[in-house]
Structure formats: structure tokens, C-alpha cells
Motif scaffolding. Sequence first.
Motif, short mmCIF file in Angstrom:
data_model
loop_
_atom_site.label_atom_id
_atom_site.label_comp_id
_atom_site.label_asym_id
_atom_site.label_seq_id
_atom_site.Cartn_x
_atom_site.Cartn_y
_atom_site.Cartn_z
N CYS A 1 0.79 -1.36 -0.20
CA CYS A 1 0.01 0.02 -0.05
C CYS A 1 0.95 1.31 -0.06
N SER A 2 2.22 1.13 0.31
CA SER A 2 2.81 2.50 0.25
C SER A 2 3.36 2.60 -0.92
N ALA A 3 3.30 1.98 -2.06
CA ALA A 3 3.70 2.09 -3.30
C ALA A 3 2.75 3.00 -4.10
N THR A 4 1.77 3.14 -3.61
CA THR A 4 0.38 3.89 -4.35
C THR A 4 0.89 5.52 -4.57
N PRO A 5 0.23 5.95 -5.86
CA PRO A 5 0.57 7.33 -5.79
C PRO A 5 0.25 8.43 -4.72
N SER A 6 -0.80 8.10 -4.12
CA SER A 6 -1.28 8.82 -2.86
C SER A 6 -0.26 8.56 -1.75
N SER A 7 0.20 7.69 -1.39
CA SER A 7 0.97 6.95 -0.45
C SER A 7 2.38 7.71 -0.66
N ILE A 8 2.81 7.74 -1.75
CA ILE A 8 4.27 8.64 -2.14
C ILE A 8 4.12 10.03 -2.05
N VAL A 9 3.04 10.66 -2.42
CA VAL A 9 2.76 11.94 -2.47
C VAL A 9 2.56 12.63 -0.93
N ALA A 10 2.08 11.68 -0.19
CA ALA A 10 1.78 11.91 1.26
C ALA A 10 2.97 11.79 1.81
N ALA A 11 4.04 10.81 1.48
CA ALA A 11 5.32 10.90 2.17
C ALA A 11 6.31 11.99 1.68
N TRP A 12 6.21 12.45 0.58
CA TRP A 12 6.92 13.76 0.10
C TRP A 12 6.30 14.96 1.07
N LEU A 13 5.06 15.18 1.27
CA LEU A 13 4.58 16.22 1.98
C LEU A 13 4.80 16.17 3.28
N ARG A 14 5.33 14.95 3.86
CA ARG A 14 5.66 14.75 5.49
C ARG A 14 7.41 15.11 5.50
N SER A 15 8.07 15.14 4.37
CA SER A 15 9.34 15.66 4.47
C SER A 15 9.68 17.08 4.04
N PRO A 16 10.20 17.90 4.87
CA PRO A 16 10.18 19.25 4.76
C PRO A 16 10.89 19.44 3.52
N THR A 17 12.08 18.93 3.04
CA THR A 17 12.91 19.20 1.87
C THR A 17 12.04 18.86 0.52
N HIS A 18 11.37 17.62 0.60
CA HIS A 18 10.50 17.33 -0.50
C HIS A 18 9.25 18.15 -0.70
N ARG A 19 8.68 18.59 0.35
CA ARG A 19 7.39 19.61 0.40
C ARG A 19 8.05 20.78 -0.33
N ARG A 20 9.02 21.41 0.19
CA ARG A 20 9.49 22.67 -0.20
C ARG A 20 9.45 22.58 -2.04
N ILE A 21 10.26 21.34 -2.47
CA ILE A 21 10.25 21.31 -3.97
C ILE A 21 8.74 21.24 -4.39
N LEU A 22 8.02 20.30 -3.79
CA LEU A 22 6.72 19.99 -4.45
C LEU A 22 5.71 21.27 -4.48
N LEU A 23 5.88 22.08 -3.43
CA LEU A 23 4.98 23.31 -3.28
C LEU A 23 5.92 24.67 -3.97
#
Length: 178
Positions: free
Chosen positions: A124-146
Motif C-alpha cells: 500500500c505504500s507504493a500507491t501514488p497517494s502514499s508517495i505524495v503523502a510521504a513527500w509532504l511529510r518531508s520538509p525538503t521534499h515538500r519545499r520542492i513540491l510546493l
Amino acid sequence: MLPLPLQRGGLRAASVAAVAAFAASSPAAAALPYSSKRAAGGAGTVVLQRLNAVRAAHGAPRLRIDRTLARVAGRHSRDMVLHHYFAHDSRSGARFSARIAGSGWMGGRRRWKVGENLAWGTGCSATPSSIVAAWLRSPTHRRILLDPGYRVVGVGVARGTPVAGGRAGLTYTSDFGS
């Protein structure tokens, strides 16, 4: 190793950590919802939809798909799975920006900025929703995403994980550009 989002015209850099969306695989997770080759391709489309939904909620402009960035991202995801490594830098040590530059994407642009997010997961951690949610929980990934400066993205999804042993899962690369 901390690759940098790069910008032409006054090389400004911000660190990006290589944090992954790792998940322990269990027998129940073996039935991966995105396990077929066709579904892996569809996962990239869903990631784009999720990215745009999150960006809209935070006032950032929508991302458009860029075919060149998608090709670069897809090759990197497949290479990581095939050669069992997980990093922004290529196996030769070249930075992710060199992969993008090698595609010709930066050519002819007076100004550009690029960034990259990576992830892999199983079950279940391989779904697109799980991946985007994981990026949002990481400050560095969130900064890029937003980051509102990014206007295009290429999403590459490969079947498999970068871990030796052939675990079922998906590996994601998202290359962002201005």
C-alpha cells in the motif's frame, strides 16, 4: 549526499535530502495495487493529479507534464531498480541536473530551475497517494513540491524497488522544472 535544486543566473541552491517512502513488505502487502507495467505508467498520471491538488490547496500554480523531464525521470527510476541503488546522483556520480541537462531540456532557456523528488514503496505504500503523502511529510521534499517557481514536471515510475532481492513495488522519480 545532498543534491541541489539548481537555478541558472546566480547559482542559488537549497539542499534536498534523499528521503524515501520505504515500507516493510508483508505477505498481505504482496498484492501490490500498482504491480503491472501498465499500472506503473498510470501511477505517474495519478501522481501529477495529486501534486496539482496539493499545490492548488497551497496557492501554487498547476504543473504541466513535460515529456522530456518525464523521459529523464523514467530512465532514472528504471536505472535505480535495475542496478539496485537509490540516489539523486547517477551511478557515475553525475548530479540529477546533469541528467536533465544531457536531455537538452535546459538548452535555449535564459533562466531555469530544476528539482527532484525520489521515492519507492511496496504494498500500500507504493500507491501514488502514499508517495505524495510521504513527500509532504518531508520538509525538503515538500519545499520542492510546493515551490511556485516550478511550472512543469516529469514523473517516471518503474516496477520494482532499488533494493536487491527483487521485492515487488514501485520506484518514483519526479523531475521539476521552471
